[in-house]
Enzyme design. Structure first.
Site, PDB file in Angstrom:
ATOM      1  CG  MET A 193      -1.817  -1.298   1.120  1.00  0.00           C
ATOM      2  SD  MET A 193      -3.433  -0.879   1.963  1.00  0.00           S
ATOM      3  CE  MET A 193      -2.714  -0.777   3.407  1.00  0.00           C
ATOM      4  CD  GLN A 195      -6.069  -3.906   3.074  1.00  0.00           C
ATOM      5  OE1 GLN A 195      -5.635  -4.264   1.673  1.00  0.00           O
ATOM      6  NE2 GLN A 195      -4.998  -3.924   3.554  1.00  0.00           N
ATOM      7  CD  GLN A 208      -1.541  -8.679   4.436  1.00  0.00           C
ATOM      8  OE1 GLN A 208      -2.515  -7.758   4.429  1.00  0.00           O
ATOM      9  NE2 GLN A 208      -0.792  -8.593   3.433  1.00  0.00           N
ATOM     10  N   GLY A 241       5.107 -10.484   3.702  1.00  0.00           N
ATOM     11  CA  GLY A 241       5.520 -10.469   5.172  1.00  0.00           C
ATOM     12  C   GLY A 241       4.775 -11.261   6.430  1.00  0.00           C
ATOM     13  CD  GLU A 242       7.599 -16.352   8.801  1.00  0.00           C
ATOM     14  OE1 GLU A 242       8.147 -15.265   9.591  1.00  0.00           O
ATOM     15  OE2 GLU A 242       7.193 -17.021   7.994  1.00  0.00           O
ATOM     16  CB  SER A 262       3.395   1.819   6.876  1.00  0.00           C
ATOM     17  OG  SER A 262       3.991   1.301   5.853  1.00  0.00           O
ATOM     18  NE  ARG A 263      -2.788   1.065   9.823  1.00  0.00           N
ATOM     19  CZ  ARG A 263      -3.385  -0.079   9.275  1.00  0.00           C
ATOM     20  NH1 ARG A 263      -2.748  -1.232   9.030  1.00  0.00           N
ATOM     21  NH2 ARG A 263      -4.693   0.205   8.551  1.00  0.00           N
ATOM     22  N   GLY A 284      11.467  -2.875   5.465  1.00  0.00           N
ATOM     23  CA  GLY A 284      10.512  -3.911   5.326  1.00  0.00           C
ATOM     24  C   GLY A 284       9.953  -4.433   3.661  1.00  0.00           C
ATOM     25  CG  HIS A 285       7.277  -1.828   1.596  1.00  0.00           C
ATOM     26  ND1 HIS A 285       7.182  -0.520   2.297  1.00  0.00           N
ATOM     27  CD2 HIS A 285       5.788  -2.453   1.720  1.00  0.00           C
ATOM     28  CE1 HIS A 285       6.140  -0.999   3.136  1.00  0.00           C
ATOM     29  NE2 HIS A 285       4.641  -2.618   2.450  1.00  0.00           N
TER      30      HIS A 285
HETATM   31  O1  PAF Z   1      -0.935  -5.696   3.475  1.00  0.00           O
HETATM   32  C1  PAF Z   1      -0.270  -4.850   2.706  1.00  0.00           C
HETATM   33  O2  PAF Z   1      -0.067  -4.006   2.221  1.00  0.00           O
HETATM   34  C2  PAF Z   1      -2.097  -4.999   2.069  1.00  0.00           C
HETATM   35  O3  PAF Z   1      -3.108  -5.273   3.067  1.00  0.00           O
HETATM   36  C3  PAF Z   1      -2.172  -5.750   0.734  1.00  0.00           C
HETATM   37  C4  PAF Z   1      -1.585  -7.417   0.953  1.00  0.00           C
HETATM   38  C5  PAF Z   1      -1.132  -4.868  -0.100  1.00  0.00           C
HETATM   39  C6  PAF Z   1      -3.234  -5.178   0.295  1.00  0.00           C
HETATM   40  O4  PAF Z   1      -4.104  -4.084  -0.107  1.00  0.00           O
END
Ligand code: PAF
Length: 277
Positions: free
Chosen positions: A30, A61, A152, A146-147, A185-186, A36-37
């Site tokens: 997102m 979501q 998710q 990611g874990e 991100s939070r 992490g990304h």
């Molecule tokens: O983990 C996230 O950033 C989101 O939940 C995802 C998997 C990109 C779906 O919007």
């Protein structure tokens, strides 16, 4: 590094690579790209010939009163961060993933029901629906998650299996700050005081797993952890449980197939984390 906004363009790019015999890995995000990304992108580069990073803040979501409006949207900085971190082949940043009359969703059950599913009932329907659509827009060979968002990851794996989606799901361990706080991100929402307190979550989970490994009864170790977190200054604990990995149901006996999972509030910020035994 191509930056594409249209579904037709990313489908064409993906199929062109695959027609040359190349494999493609999708990294769904997102945005608000952090280390992490970048770790996910780096693993994606090792796993496939081509890497697509999707950036889309998915309204479906977020529930009423959640942080959809304030969620950071930083596309230019994200592209620069990805380029500086070694790059990818394409960034897919759709303006919207939903047509005006969108009326179909995927509602996962099973591993989607406890924890986040119970507290944020809209959440996994939103995630599964957008991830399914991303898999259509980018018919990749691999996708990586990611874990840190362990539930998710489990929901996506379940969906891929149940719906016979032809993609291989890869996982990456949680990336943490030097003080143990899981990257998210939070974390940017935290005040200086809250940021100082936040690493206590992982420290507490490590203490709990150590106690469990020593044979302390789960109910005692979990109760003690919650009391300590409350007295350290955490406002509200949504859950702090030992759960088995196959169905994410609570368990009393720690095994290699169980983890401690938590969702916890610091002021108005909700953080989630998990810790293997
Ligand atoms: O983990 C996230 O950033 C989101 O939940 C995802 C998997 C990109 C779906 O919007």
């Amino acid at each position: 590094m191509k930056i594409l906004h249209r579904k037709a363009d990313i489908i064409d790019a993906t199929k062109a690579w695959q027609s040359e015999g190349e494999t493609v890995c999708l990294v769904p995000t997102m945005g608000n790209i952090h280390q992490g990304h970048l770790a996910l992108i780096s693993k994606a580069r090792k796993s496939a010939n081509r890497v697509v990073v999707s950036i889309y803040v998915n309204p479906a979501q977020f529930g009423t009163g959640e942080d959809f409006d304030s969620y950071p949207r930083t596309l230019n900085d994200d592209c620069a961060a990805i380029a500086a971190g070694g790059g990818c082949d394409a960034i897919y940043a759709p303006v919207s993933m939903y047509e005006a009359m969108h009326a179909t969703s995927i509602t996962p059950s099973g591993v989607a029901l406890p924890m986040e599913g119970q507290l944020r009932p809209h959440f996994f329907t939103g995630v599964a629906t957008v991830v399914f659509k991303l898999f259509v827009h980018i018919p990749a060979d691999f996708a990586i998650f990611g874990e840190k968002d362990f539930q998710q990851l489990a929901v996506i794996r379940q969906m891929v299996k149940d719906l016979d989606i032809n993609i291989h799901i890869l996982a990456h361990p949680t990336i943490r700050e030097a003080d143990g706080l899981a990257l998210s991100s939070r974390n940017y929402y935290l005040s200086t005081k809250e940021r100082r307190l936040a690493p206590k979550i992982y420290k507490q989970m490590q203490e709990t797993t150590a106690l469990l490994k020593k044979g302390v009864e789960a109910s005692i170790a979990l109760k003690q952890a919650k009391e300590k977190l409350h007295s350290a200054g955490f406002d509200k604990i949504d859950y702090y449980d030992l759960r088995q990995l196959d169905d994410l149901q609570p368990c009393n006996r720690p095994t290699e197939n169980s983890r401690v999972f938590t969702a916890i509030w610091l002021g108005s910020t909700r953080l989630i984390d998990n810790c293997a035994l």
